[in-house]
Motif scaffolding. Structure first.
Motif, PDB file in Angstrom:
ATOM      1  N   GLY A  47       0.821  -1.476   0.177  1.00  0.00           N
ATOM      2  CA  GLY A  47      -0.093  -0.313   0.007  1.00  0.00           C
ATOM      3  C   GLY A  47       0.874   1.285  -0.007  1.00  0.00           C
ATOM      4  O   GLY A  47       2.182   1.263   0.486  1.00  0.00           O
ATOM      5  N   GLU A  48       0.136   2.221  -0.226  1.00  0.00           N
ATOM      6  CA  GLU A  48       0.837   3.518  -0.288  1.00  0.00           C
ATOM      7  C   GLU A  48       1.107   4.319   1.451  1.00  0.00           C
ATOM      8  O   GLU A  48       0.591   3.220   1.724  1.00  0.00           O
ATOM      9  N   SER A  49       2.745   4.981   1.121  1.00  0.00           N
ATOM     10  CA  SER A  49       2.123   5.226   2.392  1.00  0.00           C
ATOM     11  C   SER A  49       0.962   5.932   3.269  1.00  0.00           C
ATOM     12  O   SER A  49      -0.056   6.667   2.138  1.00  0.00           O
ATOM     13  N   GLY A  50       0.543   5.817   4.339  1.00  0.00           N
ATOM     14  CA  GLY A  50      -0.295   6.138   5.162  1.00  0.00           C
ATOM     15  C   GLY A  50      -1.548   5.090   5.010  1.00  0.00           C
ATOM     16  O   GLY A  50      -2.963   4.880   5.751  1.00  0.00           O
ATOM     17  N   SER A  51      -1.145   4.225   4.090  1.00  0.00           N
ATOM     18  CA  SER A  51      -2.675   2.889   4.520  1.00  0.00           C
ATOM     19  C   SER A  51      -2.773   2.287   5.421  1.00  0.00           C
ATOM     20  O   SER A  51      -3.620   1.583   5.508  1.00  0.00           O
ATOM     21  N   GLY A  52      -1.900   2.199   6.798  1.00  0.00           N
ATOM     22  CA  GLY A  52      -1.394   1.121   7.497  1.00  0.00           C
ATOM     23  C   GLY A  52      -1.028   0.294   7.615  1.00  0.00           C
ATOM     24  O   GLY A  52      -0.955  -0.671   8.899  1.00  0.00           O
ATOM     25  N   LYS A  53      -0.450  -0.272   6.286  1.00  0.00           N
ATOM     26  CA  LYS A  53       0.482  -1.541   6.825  1.00  0.00           C
ATOM     27  C   LYS A  53       1.558  -1.499   7.206  1.00  0.00           C
ATOM     28  O   LYS A  53       1.963  -2.832   8.062  1.00  0.00           O
ATOM     29  N   SER A  54       2.222  -0.475   7.714  1.00  0.00           N
ATOM     30  CA  SER A  54       3.345  -0.514   8.480  1.00  0.00           C
ATOM     31  C   SER A  54       2.942  -0.846  10.078  1.00  0.00           C
ATOM     32  O   SER A  54       3.495  -0.869  10.985  1.00  0.00           O
ATOM     33  N   THR A  55       1.823   0.288  10.722  1.00  0.00           N
ATOM     34  CA  THR A  55       1.218   0.238  11.876  1.00  0.00           C
ATOM     35  C   THR A  55       0.609  -1.034  11.700  1.00  0.00           C
ATOM     36  O   THR A  55       0.824  -2.359  13.276  1.00  0.00           O
ATOM     37  N   LEU A  56       0.515  -1.893  10.922  1.00  0.00           N
ATOM     38  CA  LEU A  56       0.177  -3.403  11.330  1.00  0.00           C
ATOM     39  C   LEU A  56       0.940  -4.264  11.883  1.00  0.00           C
ATOM     40  O   LEU A  56       1.322  -4.751  12.614  1.00  0.00           O
ATOM     41  N   GLY A  57       1.494  -4.075  11.089  1.00  0.00           N
ATOM     42  CA  GLY A  57       3.355  -4.487  11.338  1.00  0.00           C
ATOM     43  C   GLY A  57       3.956  -4.483  13.296  1.00  0.00           C
ATOM     44  O   GLY A  57       4.445  -5.197  13.690  1.00  0.00           O
ATOM     45  N   LYS A  58       4.045  -3.270  13.349  1.00  0.00           N
ATOM     46  CA  LYS A  58       4.205  -3.135  14.664  1.00  0.00           C
ATOM     47  C   LYS A  58       3.482  -3.326  15.541  1.00  0.00           C
ATOM     48  O   LYS A  58       3.648  -3.609  16.595  1.00  0.00           O
ATOM     49  N   ALA A  59       1.913  -2.944  15.240  1.00  0.00           N
ATOM     50  CA  ALA A  59       1.052  -3.998  16.349  1.00  0.00           C
ATOM     51  C   ALA A  59       1.771  -5.031  16.713  1.00  0.00           C
ATOM     52  O   ALA A  59       1.328  -5.696  18.051  1.00  0.00           O
ATOM     53  N   LEU A  63       4.660  -2.967  19.173  1.00  0.00           N
ATOM     54  CA  LEU A  63       5.352  -1.579  19.080  1.00  0.00           C
ATOM     55  C   LEU A  63       4.342  -0.117  19.162  1.00  0.00           C
ATOM     56  O   LEU A  63       4.247   0.784  19.502  1.00  0.00           O
ATOM     57  N   VAL A  64       3.461  -1.187  19.262  1.00  0.00           N
ATOM     58  CA  VAL A  64       1.969   0.290  18.891  1.00  0.00           C
ATOM     59  C   VAL A  64       1.007  -0.818  19.813  1.00  0.00           C
ATOM     60  O   VAL A  64       0.325  -1.769  19.857  1.00  0.00           O
ATOM     61  N   PRO A  65      -0.280   0.391  20.459  1.00  0.00           N
ATOM     62  CA  PRO A  65      -1.325  -1.018  21.571  1.00  0.00           C
ATOM     63  C   PRO A  65      -2.139  -0.511  20.181  1.00  0.00           C
ATOM     64  O   PRO A  65      -3.057  -0.265  19.380  1.00  0.00           O
ATOM     65  N   VAL A  66      -3.170  -1.792  20.228  1.00  0.00           N
ATOM     66  CA  VAL A  66      -3.960  -2.537  19.942  1.00  0.00           C
ATOM     67  C   VAL A  66      -5.409  -1.566  20.699  1.00  0.00           C
ATOM     68  O   VAL A  66      -5.689  -2.307  21.636  1.00  0.00           O
ATOM     69  N   THR A  67      -6.007  -1.671  19.934  1.00  0.00           N
ATOM     70  CA  THR A  67      -7.423  -1.438  20.260  1.00  0.00           C
ATOM     71  C   THR A  67      -8.238  -2.249  20.386  1.00  0.00           C
ATOM     72  O   THR A  67      -9.519  -2.241  21.528  1.00  0.00           O
TER      73      THR A  67
END
Length: 279
Positions: A47-59, A63-67
């Protein structure tokens, strides 16, 4: 006819939601995302920047909290693991970041960088040195680099060192977060070949995050396409990267460069047309 049961996925993310706090309130980076990675499999997340792909990896890495939603590794829920339990998981899940220099401590020698995870795990100095030498050989670097510093290496060599560090504890899954996007095209090709060879030799699984369909086509068995925090298409790597169905996936394909000037011009014209239709 009886069929053999399918093995359970190594990694499963189900309906994962991640919210970020901003000055304007809460921003939902992931919107009930679900994905699976099997043992020995490479799954591309594009996906492009801002699509959320790196956020999923961090979750997945904690490295990031999961809601809300769940993340399971080898059948065990790891969604909210912290402290010692999360650190213990480092022996099974590792990461290779985009910037190989930024992820390596410039004040440490290569030998110390690679031995540090082993020392943390309680490995003896002698055994750590043997393992480090083996990992350097696997990533095709001579053992003589062990006493040198990151600044003495090219970008491609530093990424080989970062890959060796990720492999040194023999993990079962590596999250690869844009691991070749900072490299030139020739170096990209050699690093991708290295990833393929290492997976074949070790059986490690990859979640391979990228913005480039051309890159994931070479390495990934399956591909999931992300757009604005959601997975909009998933399927066989060859099919999704050559003949995608979703309009956003098609735009990504048209945005990928090709070597032929005429083909590149035609691809850009098609990309502009698709962008106008989406506007």
């Amino acid at each position: 006819m009886n069929t053999l049961p399918q093995p359970a996925p190594l990694l499963t993310a189900e309906n994962v939601v991640v919210d970020y706090g901003t000055r304007r309130g809460s921003f939902r980076a992931l919107k009930e995302v679900s994905i699976e990675v099997g043992a020995g499999e490479c799954v591309g997340l594009v996906g492009e920047s801002g699509s959320g792909k790196s956020t999923l990896g961090k979750a997945i890495l904690g490295l990031v909290p999961v809601t809300s939603g769940t993340i399971r590794f080898d059948g065990e829920e790891i969604t909210h693991l912290k402290g010692a339990k999360r650190r213990a998981l480092a022996s099974s899940i590792q990461v290779v970041f985009q910037d190989p220099y930024g992820s390596l401590n410039p004040a440490m020698t290569i030998g110390d960088i690679l031995a540090e995870p082993l020392a943390t795990a309680g490995t003896s100095r002698r055994d750590a040195r043997t393992t480090v030498a083996d990992m350097l050989d696997r990533v095709k670097l001579p053992s003589t680099v062990i006493d040198r510093y990151p600044k003495e290496f090219s970008g491609g060599q530093r990424q080989r060192i970062a890959i060796a560090r990720a492999l040194v504890r023999r993990p079962r899954l590596i999250v690869c977060d844009e691991p070749v996007s900072a490299l030139d095209l020739t170096t990209q090709a050699t690093i991708i070949d290295l990833f393929i060879e290492l997976q074949r030799d070790t059986g490690v699984s990859y979640l391979f995050v990228s913005h480039d369909l051309g890159v994931v086509r070479r390495i990934c068995h399956r591909v999931a396409v992300m757009y604005r925090g959601e997975i909009v298409e998933t399927g066989d790597g060859e099919q999704v990267t050559r003949d995608p169905e979703h309009p956003y996936s098609k735009r990504l394909l048209m945005a990928s460069p090709v070597a032929d000037p005429a083909g590149q011009a035609a691809r850009r014209a098609a990309w502009l047309k698709l962008r106008e239709q989406a506007a």
